[in-house]
Design a protein around this motif. Structure first.
Motif, PDB file in Angstrom:
ATOM      1  N   ALA A   1       0.817  -1.213   0.000  1.00  0.00           N
ATOM      2  CA  ALA A   1       0.000   0.000   0.000  1.00  0.00           C
ATOM      3  C   ALA A   1       0.853   1.266   0.000  1.00  0.00           C
ATOM      4  O   ALA A   1       0.555   2.228  -0.719  1.00  0.00           O
ATOM      5  CB  ALA A   1      -0.942  -0.011   1.198  1.00  0.00           C
ATOM      6  N   ARG A   2       1.911   1.300   0.807  1.00  0.00           N
ATOM      7  CA  ARG A   2       2.735   2.511   0.869  1.00  0.00           C
ATOM      8  C   ARG A   2       3.394   2.790  -0.473  1.00  0.00           C
ATOM      9  O   ARG A   2       3.425   3.937  -0.946  1.00  0.00           O
ATOM     10  CB  ARG A   2       3.797   2.378   1.961  1.00  0.00           C
ATOM     11  N   ALA A   3       3.928   1.746  -1.107  1.00  0.00           N
ATOM     12  CA  ALA A   3       4.566   1.931  -2.407  1.00  0.00           C
ATOM     13  C   ALA A   3       3.542   2.334  -3.463  1.00  0.00           C
ATOM     14  O   ALA A   3       3.810   3.199  -4.310  1.00  0.00           O
ATOM     15  CB  ALA A   3       5.281   0.653  -2.826  1.00  0.00           C
ATOM     16  N   LEU A   4       2.358   1.726  -3.422  1.00  0.00           N
ATOM     17  CA  LEU A   4       1.328   2.068  -4.401  1.00  0.00           C
ATOM     18  C   LEU A   4       0.914   3.529  -4.264  1.00  0.00           C
ATOM     19  O   LEU A   4       0.712   4.228  -5.271  1.00  0.00           O
ATOM     20  CB  LEU A   4       0.121   1.149  -4.224  1.00  0.00           C
ATOM     21  N   LEU A   5       0.818   4.018  -3.038  1.00  0.00           N
ATOM     22  CA  LEU A   5       0.474   5.427  -2.841  1.00  0.00           C
ATOM     23  C   LEU A   5       1.570   6.346  -3.382  1.00  0.00           C
ATOM     24  O   LEU A   5       1.278   7.425  -3.904  1.00  0.00           O
ATOM     25  CB  LEU A   5       0.222   5.703  -1.360  1.00  0.00           C
ATOM     26  N   ARG A   6       2.837   5.932  -3.272  1.00  0.00           N
ATOM     27  CA  ARG A   6       3.917   6.745  -3.837  1.00  0.00           C
ATOM     28  C   ARG A   6       3.806   6.804  -5.357  1.00  0.00           C
ATOM     29  O   ARG A   6       3.913   7.879  -5.956  1.00  0.00           O
ATOM     30  CB  ARG A   6       5.282   6.165  -3.435  1.00  0.00           C
ATOM     31  N   TYR A   7       3.599   5.642  -5.989  1.00  0.00           N
ATOM     32  CA  TYR A   7       3.423   5.625  -7.441  1.00  0.00           C
ATOM     33  C   TYR A   7       2.220   6.472  -7.848  1.00  0.00           C
ATOM     34  O   TYR A   7       2.264   7.208  -8.836  1.00  0.00           O
ATOM     35  CB  TYR A   7       3.218   4.195  -7.937  1.00  0.00           C
ATOM     36  N   ALA A   8       1.138   6.356  -7.089  1.00  0.00           N
ATOM     37  CA  ALA A   8      -0.087   7.073  -7.421  1.00  0.00           C
ATOM     38  C   ALA A   8       0.115   8.583  -7.329  1.00  0.00           C
ATOM     39  O   ALA A   8      -0.313   9.339  -8.212  1.00  0.00           O
ATOM     40  CB  ALA A   8      -1.218   6.627  -6.495  1.00  0.00           C
ATOM     41  N   ALA A   9       0.764   9.040  -6.260  1.00  0.00           N
ATOM     42  CA  ALA A   9       0.983  10.472  -6.091  1.00  0.00           C
ATOM     43  C   ALA A   9       1.833  11.025  -7.229  1.00  0.00           C
ATOM     44  O   ALA A   9       1.573  12.118  -7.751  1.00  0.00           O
ATOM     45  CB  ALA A   9       1.648  10.740  -4.745  1.00  0.00           C
ATOM     46  N   HIS A  10       2.843  10.270  -7.634  1.00  0.00           N
ATOM     47  CA  HIS A  10       3.717  10.713  -8.723  1.00  0.00           C
ATOM     48  C   HIS A  10       2.949  10.827 -10.034  1.00  0.00           C
ATOM     49  O   HIS A  10       3.263  11.682 -10.875  1.00  0.00           O
ATOM     50  CB  HIS A  10       4.878   9.733  -8.877  1.00  0.00           C
ATOM     51  N   ALA A  11       1.930   9.977 -10.222  1.00  0.00           N
ATOM     52  CA  ALA A  11       1.162   9.968 -11.469  1.00  0.00           C
ATOM     53  C   ALA A  11      -0.074  10.857 -11.409  1.00  0.00           C
ATOM     54  O   ALA A  11      -0.876  10.856 -12.343  1.00  0.00           O
ATOM     55  CB  ALA A  11       0.754   8.534 -11.809  1.00  0.00           C
ATOM     56  N   GLY A  12      -0.252  11.603 -10.318  1.00  0.00           N
ATOM     57  CA  GLY A  12      -1.362  12.544 -10.244  1.00  0.00           C
ATOM     58  C   GLY A  12      -2.645  11.986  -9.668  1.00  0.00           C
ATOM     59  O   GLY A  12      -3.714  12.578  -9.847  1.00  0.00           O
ATOM     60  N   TRP A  13      -2.559  10.847  -8.937  1.00  0.00           N
ATOM     61  CA  TRP A  13      -3.737  10.269  -8.304  1.00  0.00           C
ATOM     62  C   TRP A  13      -3.791  10.690  -6.842  1.00  0.00           C
ATOM     63  O   TRP A  13      -2.767  10.857  -6.196  1.00  0.00           O
ATOM     64  CB  TRP A  13      -3.691   8.743  -8.357  1.00  0.00           C
ATOM     65  N   SER A  14      -4.989  10.798  -6.310  1.00  0.00           N
ATOM     66  CA  SER A  14      -5.160  11.058  -4.884  1.00  0.00           C
ATOM     67  C   SER A  14      -5.919   9.897  -4.251  1.00  0.00           C
ATOM     68  O   SER A  14      -6.712   9.220  -4.909  1.00  0.00           O
ATOM     69  CB  SER A  14      -5.920  12.369  -4.652  1.00  0.00           C
ATOM     70  N   ARG A  15      -5.667   9.669  -2.971  1.00  0.00           N
ATOM     71  CA  ARG A  15      -6.327   8.573  -2.260  1.00  0.00           C
ATOM     72  C   ARG A  15      -7.732   8.993  -1.861  1.00  0.00           C
ATOM     73  O   ARG A  15      -7.931   9.955  -1.138  1.00  0.00           O
ATOM     74  CB  ARG A  15      -5.511   8.186  -1.030  1.00  0.00           C
ATOM     75  N   ALA A  16      -8.722   8.223  -2.312  1.00  0.00           N
ATOM     76  CA  ALA A  16     -10.110   8.473  -1.933  1.00  0.00           C
ATOM     77  C   ALA A  16     -10.522   7.609  -0.750  1.00  0.00           C
ATOM     78  O   ALA A  16     -11.383   8.001   0.038  1.00  0.00           O
ATOM     79  CB  ALA A  16     -11.044   8.209  -3.116  1.00  0.00           C
ATOM     80  N   ALA A  17      -9.917   6.427  -0.624  1.00  0.00           N
ATOM     81  CA  ALA A  17     -10.235   5.526   0.487  1.00  0.00           C
ATOM     82  C   ALA A  17      -9.140   4.475   0.577  1.00  0.00           C
ATOM     83  O   ALA A  17      -8.441   4.189  -0.402  1.00  0.00           O
ATOM     84  CB  ALA A  17     -11.598   4.862   0.286  1.00  0.00           C
ATOM     85  N   GLN A  18      -8.992   3.899   1.768  1.00  0.00           N
ATOM     86  CA  GLN A  18      -8.042   2.811   1.986  1.00  0.00           C
ATOM     87  C   GLN A  18      -8.593   1.929   3.089  1.00  0.00           C
ATOM     88  O   GLN A  18      -9.054   2.428   4.123  1.00  0.00           O
ATOM     89  CB  GLN A  18      -6.666   3.360   2.374  1.00  0.00           C
ATOM     90  N   TRP A  19      -8.584   0.613   2.887  1.00  0.00           N
ATOM     91  CA  TRP A  19      -9.154  -0.285   3.883  1.00  0.00           C
ATOM     92  C   TRP A  19      -8.599  -1.688   3.701  1.00  0.00           C
ATOM     93  O   TRP A  19      -7.943  -1.995   2.705  1.00  0.00           O
ATOM     94  CB  TRP A  19     -10.678  -0.292   3.784  1.00  0.00           C
ATOM     95  N   GLU A  20      -8.866  -2.538   4.691  1.00  0.00           N
ATOM     96  CA  GLU A  20      -8.507  -3.947   4.637  1.00  0.00           C
ATOM     97  C   GLU A  20      -9.751  -4.785   4.866  1.00  0.00           C
ATOM     98  O   GLU A  20     -10.652  -4.390   5.609  1.00  0.00           O
ATOM     99  CB  GLU A  20      -7.445  -4.281   5.685  1.00  0.00           C
ATOM    100  N   SER A  21      -9.785  -5.938   4.211  1.00  0.00           N
ATOM    101  CA  SER A  21     -10.906  -6.861   4.376  1.00  0.00           C
ATOM    102  C   SER A  21     -10.426  -8.263   4.038  1.00  0.00           C
ATOM    103  O   SER A  21      -9.775  -8.466   3.008  1.00  0.00           O
ATOM    104  CB  SER A  21     -12.069  -6.467   3.457  1.00  0.00           C
ATOM    105  N   GLY A  22     -10.721  -9.213   4.917  1.00  0.00           N
ATOM    106  CA  GLY A  22     -10.343 -10.594   4.660  1.00  0.00           C
ATOM    107  C   GLY A  22      -8.855 -10.798   4.491  1.00  0.00           C
ATOM    108  O   GLY A  22      -8.438 -11.682   3.732  1.00  0.00           O
ATOM    109  N   GLY A  23      -8.041  -9.998   5.190  1.00  0.00           N
ATOM    110  CA  GLY A  23      -6.599 -10.115   5.075  1.00  0.00           C
ATOM    111  C   GLY A  23      -6.023  -9.507   3.813  1.00  0.00           C
ATOM    112  O   GLY A  23      -4.835  -9.686   3.521  1.00  0.00           O
ATOM    113  N   ARG A  24      -6.835  -8.767   3.064  1.00  0.00           N
ATOM    114  CA  ARG A  24      -6.399  -8.130   1.820  1.00  0.00           C
ATOM    115  C   ARG A  24      -6.437  -6.615   1.982  1.00  0.00           C
ATOM    116  O   ARG A  24      -7.181  -6.091   2.803  1.00  0.00           O
ATOM    117  CB  ARG A  24      -7.288  -8.585   0.658  1.00  0.00           C
ATOM    118  N   SER A  25      -5.621  -5.920   1.191  1.00  0.00           N
ATOM    119  CA  SER A  25      -5.448  -4.476   1.316  1.00  0.00           C
ATOM    120  C   SER A  25      -5.908  -3.788   0.033  1.00  0.00           C
ATOM    121  O   SER A  25      -5.493  -4.175  -1.069  1.00  0.00           O
ATOM    122  CB  SER A  25      -3.973  -4.154   1.583  1.00  0.00           C
ATOM    123  N   PHE A  26      -6.754  -2.758   0.165  1.00  0.00           N
ATOM    124  CA  PHE A  26      -7.351  -2.102  -0.995  1.00  0.00           C
ATOM    125  C   PHE A  26      -7.193  -0.584  -0.907  1.00  0.00           C
ATOM    126  O   PHE A  26      -7.157  -0.010   0.182  1.00  0.00           O
ATOM    127  CB  PHE A  26      -8.843  -2.427  -1.086  1.00  0.00           C
TER     128      PHE A  26
END
Length: 281
Positions: free
Chosen positions: A221-246
């Motif tokens: 998740a941390r790395a994905l947020l770094r890639y996303a910020a560099h590409a102009g994306w912002s985080r709208a939500a972040q959560w975990e469910s069933g041992g998975r990260s979204f």
């Protein structure tokens, strides 16, 4: 050989058409899937055999011998609670990148959403159609229906790893989405950012891994947020469910479009790195 552009749809259709999608059944027999072009990795026999049987073992093998297990049983089952926590956030028409055997596209149809799955595996497309869903045999880096008009794009089951370049894949998803559209992505459940070469392996030790090695990525998740910020994306939500990260990501309406040269597009379309799998972290 380039994969056909025909969209495969069960008859009668169980959902409205996605953007640019034909309203009638695909040419040929109803519910049939036209053959995909040859793909050097995800069309390999162990992957096809696993989808047909509905279970593994199936792995991605790194060059150092480490095995990444692929959760075939979950992909071939119905959407679970963790899946539904993502699907209920979808907006507008939905494109499932690397739909595999189709559980998410079928679940979206059941929720009343317009959805299209894309996958380079013939068996995956056939299984998706068999669930009454709609699928196209195509890579995410090839021309797709409704580019720039999808309300939501899904990158679940480790598919952020497609191509081994998360930044390039995020840029491509930005091209597919309508302005302000939503990208719903699954990250690895551990803090990792690695780009590796892998092959498909059934883990039985009966021979060498199948096919040519191809680039893949695992991104937490941390790395994905770094890639996303560099590409102009912002985080709208972040959560975990069933041992998975979204994560739910939304691209700024003012973000500059990604630059894709003709040579890059052609190379991506031919490369095994754009071949889809359902890769669980």
């Amino acid at each position: 050989m380039t994969a056909p552009t025909t969209i495969h749809q069960a008859a009668p259709p169980h959902q409205p058409a996605a953007p640019d999608q034909p309203s009638g059944p695909a040419p040929g027999a109803a519910g049939s899937a036209a053959p995909c072009g040859p793909r050097p990795c995800w069309s390999a026999d162990p992957y096809t055999d696993a989808l047909r049987s509905g279970h593994g073992p199936l792995f991605l093998r790194r060059t150092d011998g480490w095995l990444l297990p692929l959760d075939v049983e979950r992909w071939c089952a119905s959407a679970d609670a963790a899946d539904l926590s993502v699907l209920r956030l979808c907006e507008g028409s939905v494109l499932d990148v690397g739909c595999g055997p189709g559980r998410l596209v079928a679940a979206l149809a059941g929720l009343g959403s317009r959805a299209l799955g894309i996958d380079v595996s013939q068996e995956a497309v056939t299984r998706t159609v068999g669930l009454g869903a709609t699928a196209l045999c195509r890579s995410v880096f090839e021309a797709l229906p409704g580019e720039g008009r999808w309300g939501s794009v899904l990158l679940l089951d480790g598919n952020i790893g497609i191509g081994g370049r998360p930044g390039a894949l995020l840029d491509r998803c930005g091209e597919l989405l309508a302005p302000g559209g939503l990208l719903l992505a699954e990250a690895a459940p551990v803090d990792v950012d690695e780009r590796v070469e892998v092959r498909i392996d059934d883990g039985r030790g009966a021979g060498e891994p199948v096919g040519q090695p191809f680039p893949w990525a695992r991104v937490g998740a941390r790395a994905l947020l770094r890639y996303a910020a560099h590409a102009g994306w912002s985080r709208a939500a972040q959560w975990e469910s069933g041992g998975r990260s979204f994560l739910a990501l939304r691209r700024s309406r003012t973000a500059p479009p990604a630059v894709r040269t003709a040579s890059h597009s052609a190379e991506a379309a031919k490369s095994p790195t754009v071949s889809h799998s359902q890769c669980s972290a």
